[in-house]
Design a protein around this motif. Structure first.
Motif, PDB file in Angstrom:
ATOM      1  N   VAL A 470       0.923  -1.053   0.007  1.00 32.17           N
ATOM      2  CA  VAL A 470      -0.123   0.129  -0.102  1.00 32.17           C
ATOM      3  C   VAL A 470       0.912   1.224  -0.118  1.00 32.17           C
ATOM      4  N   GLU A 471       0.679   2.126  -0.972  1.00 27.55           N
ATOM      5  CA  GLU A 471       1.398   3.075  -1.028  1.00 27.55           C
ATOM      6  C   GLU A 471       0.598   4.624  -0.725  1.00 27.55           C
ATOM      7  N   LEU A 472      -0.662   4.452  -0.786  1.00 28.17           N
ATOM      8  CA  LEU A 472      -1.699   5.562  -0.594  1.00 28.17           C
ATOM      9  C   LEU A 472      -3.122   5.006  -0.245  1.00 28.17           C
ATOM     10  N   ALA A 473      -3.696   5.480   1.018  1.00 26.11           N
ATOM     11  CA  ALA A 473      -4.921   4.893   1.479  1.00 26.11           C
ATOM     12  C   ALA A 473      -5.733   6.051   1.997  1.00 26.11           C
ATOM     13  N   GLU A 474      -6.396   6.791   1.173  1.00 23.19           N
ATOM     14  CA  GLU A 474      -7.108   8.078   1.363  1.00 23.19           C
ATOM     15  C   GLU A 474      -8.545   7.593   1.470  1.00 23.19           C
ATOM     16  N   SER A 475      -9.367   8.065   2.712  1.00 28.20           N
ATOM     17  CA  SER A 475     -10.589   7.943   2.977  1.00 28.20           C
ATOM     18  C   SER A 475     -11.472   9.124   3.068  1.00 28.20           C
ATOM     19  N   PHE A 476     -10.551  10.203   3.164  1.00 27.98           N
ATOM     20  CA  PHE A 476     -11.049  11.494   3.245  1.00 27.98           C
ATOM     21  C   PHE A 476     -11.738  11.712   4.696  1.00 27.98           C
ATOM     22  N   ASP A 477     -11.276  11.324   5.567  1.00 25.79           N
ATOM     23  CA  ASP A 477     -11.644  11.348   7.030  1.00 25.79           C
ATOM     24  C   ASP A 477     -11.263  12.493   7.594  1.00 25.79           C
ATOM     25  N   THR A 478     -10.149  13.247   7.288  1.00 29.61           N
ATOM     26  CA  THR A 478      -9.843  14.630   7.698  1.00 29.61           C
ATOM     27  C   THR A 478      -9.910  15.606   7.081  1.00 29.61           C
ATOM     28  N   ASP A 479      -8.877  16.130   6.286  1.00 26.09           N
ATOM     29  CA  ASP A 479      -8.521  17.379   5.359  1.00 26.09           C
ATOM     30  C   ASP A 479      -7.721  16.955   4.409  1.00 26.09           C
ATOM     31  N   LEU A 480      -7.408  17.921   3.630  1.00 23.88           N
ATOM     32  CA  LEU A 480      -6.777  17.593   2.379  1.00 23.88           C
ATOM     33  C   LEU A 480      -5.274  18.171   2.607  1.00 23.88           C
TER      34      LEU A 480
END
Length: 665
Positions: A470-480
């Protein structure tokens, strides 16, 4: 899971214009010359005449009663006429690559016809692959090409310096070969695609010029073994012929009735005269009994009624797209009046010539020698024949086929559905037997899927099994905080992260690229977008997934929800590069990412990126984009400038994204 990878088989990559795995097995081998010709016997000459787009039913000897081909019909009577001969592909460039290498097109990197530049790819037949001149040189052959090459799409700069040009492959003579893209045909001097070629006579017709050059080549090399490819540009569209011949056919009864085409018939008569002159020259020089003359087509005819009773035409893997006429003429060796049903393919030509020259083709080719068929007239058993066309043309979707014995299986690469036919009983492929013969269908599917897997044509499915890191796992739980927001349009509505979703709301055109801070760790990565909700308003509720350097440089796969349309955007220095793209509108209306489990994947494999979609039932193959001519993501220095990215484009309403995951192999 669906598509060509549903067995989870590992894949090998493509290097440059060629299949990397194949290159290792194609290095020149002195074993080719292990059995030199007997003393006093020189290897036979070979003249290979290819007719562009010649249909199954367009020669008199194959049943046509409108076209007049007396010379070709004579050769068929005095030689051998094949009834199960195939082009290696349903289009010209891959078939030509197969002729040059004796390998299936998937192993050469040439699987589609090569488009003209500018194009978002840089495909050509790699000189790293041993080709016909390399293979035949140890036997003392001189090699010549008269006419069409179409194995490089680079049409600028000095011809001899272009990648994949015929000189780079070792041809001793290259004559009247195109300098520019040959797209729509051009048959009277001056020729638009050979602008620097002077005419040899007033009002010169291109087919006649090829004929004169072929006769001259044979005469020049009459004292040494030669292989000559007379590669006609005719009868490819746009059709054009000598006026007197056109008038002759327009005056014939039935000229206005399908499938009769007076202009095509006139073009074909010029081809017929060409073959007659070549045969006469060989006889006049005393070479006819030392020369194998082969005449065939590079694919099925584009006019379906010209392939009757076969189904389909050019661009399809039904019989009408790949079964072609083949006439073999060799006085004293090929017995006259023979009709032979042995399945044979373009890939068989090179191993056959090696065999006839006294060499041992061994296992160096995908094709096999049909020398015993020619010299003894027997029908022989052979292994399966394969075709893979992973592209879109017309309304045809990517598909593949295998023939084994009299059974043939056609399989569509997106969803894996297949059809089974018995060709002896049903040459028109009208009755699908897969339900009646499930075991035979399974057997052929296994053969075909193994062939596709071995070719390394497709990357592995975008699953953790194949891309474990895994290199990136973004679930947009916080901010950008880890993302750069890059506006492509002048106006940019601000994005909002809320409740595990990235949302963009606007009432005017907004296009934003969200670039992460993570660069791909290799050139074998899978990026999966989990879409959220779509605007269901306006005209541009579109989401993207892929790689971006900045707002002016990216490769993103797009999904337009309003039209259920997929495609790809390659932007370089602010300019969208779309030339060379396939007609992906074939997919319009067939993809839906609004379901709760829908996902869209961008899978990088060197300079090729492949789109997969999961609409809730497993991953399906959609299309492949080759960007090697513009941006080579196989180059670590290039790749280091790019980051994993998603994007949103809309003009009204709200679009949300649920997450983005990137993994590497």
């Amino acid at each position: 899971m669906h598509g060509p990878n549903r067995n989870g088989l590992s894949r090998r990559g493509l290097l440059g214009g060629a299949a990397g795995a194949a290159l290792a097995s194609l290095v020149p081998d002195p074993a080719f010359a292990a059995r030199p010709p007997a003393p006093g016997r020189r290897p036979p000459n070979v003249v290979f005449v290819s007719v562009d787009d010649l249909g199954w039913d367009e020669l008199g000897s194959y049943g046509n009663t409108f076209n007049e081909t007396p010379e070709l019909d004579r050769l068929a009577r005095e030689g051998m006429r094949f009834t199960s001969a195939y082009a290696a592909a349903p289009l010209c460039s891959p078939t030509r690559a197969a002729l040059m290498t004796g390998r299936y097109p998937v192993r050469t990197g040439i699987t589609d016809f090569l488009r003209g530049e500018p194009a978002a790819s840089d495909k050509y037949l790699s000189p790293d692959i041993p080709t016909l001149p390399d293979v035949l040189r140890p036997f003392g052959y001189t090699t010549g090409l008269v006419g069409k090459w179409h194995l490089t799409e680079t049409y600028s700069g000095p011809y001899e310096e272009r990648p994949g040009n015929p000189h780079a492959h070792g041809f001793d003579e290259v004559i009247v070969s195109e300098r520019k893209y040959i797209g729509d045909g051009d048959y009277f001097h001056p020729y638009s695609f050979i602008p620097d070629l002077p005419a040899r006579e007033p009002g010169e017709y291109l087919t006649d010029r090829l004929t004169a050059e072929a006769v001259d080549y044979i005469t020049r090399h009459r004292h040494e073994p030669f292989f000559l490819h007379v590669s006609n540009y005719a009868v490819h569209t746009t059709l054009d012929a000598k006026p007197d011949l056109v008038a002759k056919y327009r005056a014939k009864p039935g000229a206005g009735q399908a499938p009769n085409r007076p202009v095509l018939a006139a073009m074909l008569e010029s081809i017929d005269q060409q073959v007659g002159r070549i045969a006469d020259t060989l006889a006049d020089l005393g070479l006819d009994r030392d020369t194998l003359l082969l005449v065939t087509s590079d694919n099925g005819g584009p006019y379906r009624d010209a392939n009757q009773p076969l189904r389909g035409g050019k661009g399809e893997l039904y019989e009408g797209g790949i079964r072609v006429p083949l006439i073999a003429y060799w006085p004293g060796t090929v017995a006259p009046g023979q009709r032979n049903a042995t399945p044979t393919s373009t890939v068989d030509v090179l191993p056959t010539v090696v065999d006839l020259a006294g060499g041992d083709p061994g296992g160096r080719f995908d094709g096999r020698s049909i020398a015993p068929v020619l010299t003894a007239g027997h029908e022989v058993e052979r292994g399966p024949l394969f075709w893979v066309y992973p592209h879109f043309i017309g309304r045809t979707h990517p598909h593949a086929a295998v023939r084994s014995g009299q059974f043939k299986l056609v399989q569509y690469l997106r969803d894996g559905r297949s059809e089974l036919y018995h060709l002896a009983r049903d040459p028109a492929e009208g009755s699908d037997l897969s339900a009646r013969h499930p075991q035979k269908a399974r057997q052929l599917r296994t053969l075909l899927e193994s062939h596709i897997a071995d070719s390394g044509l497709f990357p592995a499915l975008p699953t953790p099994e194949h891309y474990p890191t895994v290199e990136l796992a973004e679930s947009f739980d916080t901010d950008l905080r880890r993302w750069s927001v890059l506006p492509v349009t002048a106006y940019a509505a601000p994005p909002v992260v809320d409740g595990g979703r990235l949302a963009v709301t606007t009432d005017r055109m907004t296009h934003l690229v969200f670039r992460s801070d993570v660069a791909p760790g290799s050139d074998r990565v899978a990026v999966v977008l989990d879409p959220g909700t779509f605007a269901e308003a306006g005209t541009q509720d579109t989401v993207f997934v892929g790689l971006a350097r900045d707002a002016g440089n990216y490769l993103l796969f797009r999904y337009h929800n309003g039209l259920r349309r997929v495609g790809w955007d390659l932007r370089v220095d602010g300019a969208l590069i779309t030339a060379g793209a396939e007609p992906l509108d074939n997919l319009d209306g067939t993809v839906d990412l609004t379901g709760p489990a829908a996902r869209y994947a961008f899978v990088l494999h060197g300079h090729r990126a492949t789109a997969y979609v999961d609409q809730g039932g497993g991953w399906e193959f959609l299309f492949t984009a080759d960007t090697g001519g513009a941006v080579d993501f196989g180059d670590p220095a290039v790749r280091a400038q790019y980051r994993y990215a998603a994007s949103v484009r809309l003009d009204d309403g709200t679009v949300t994204l649920d997450g983005l995951t990137a993994r590497r192999a």
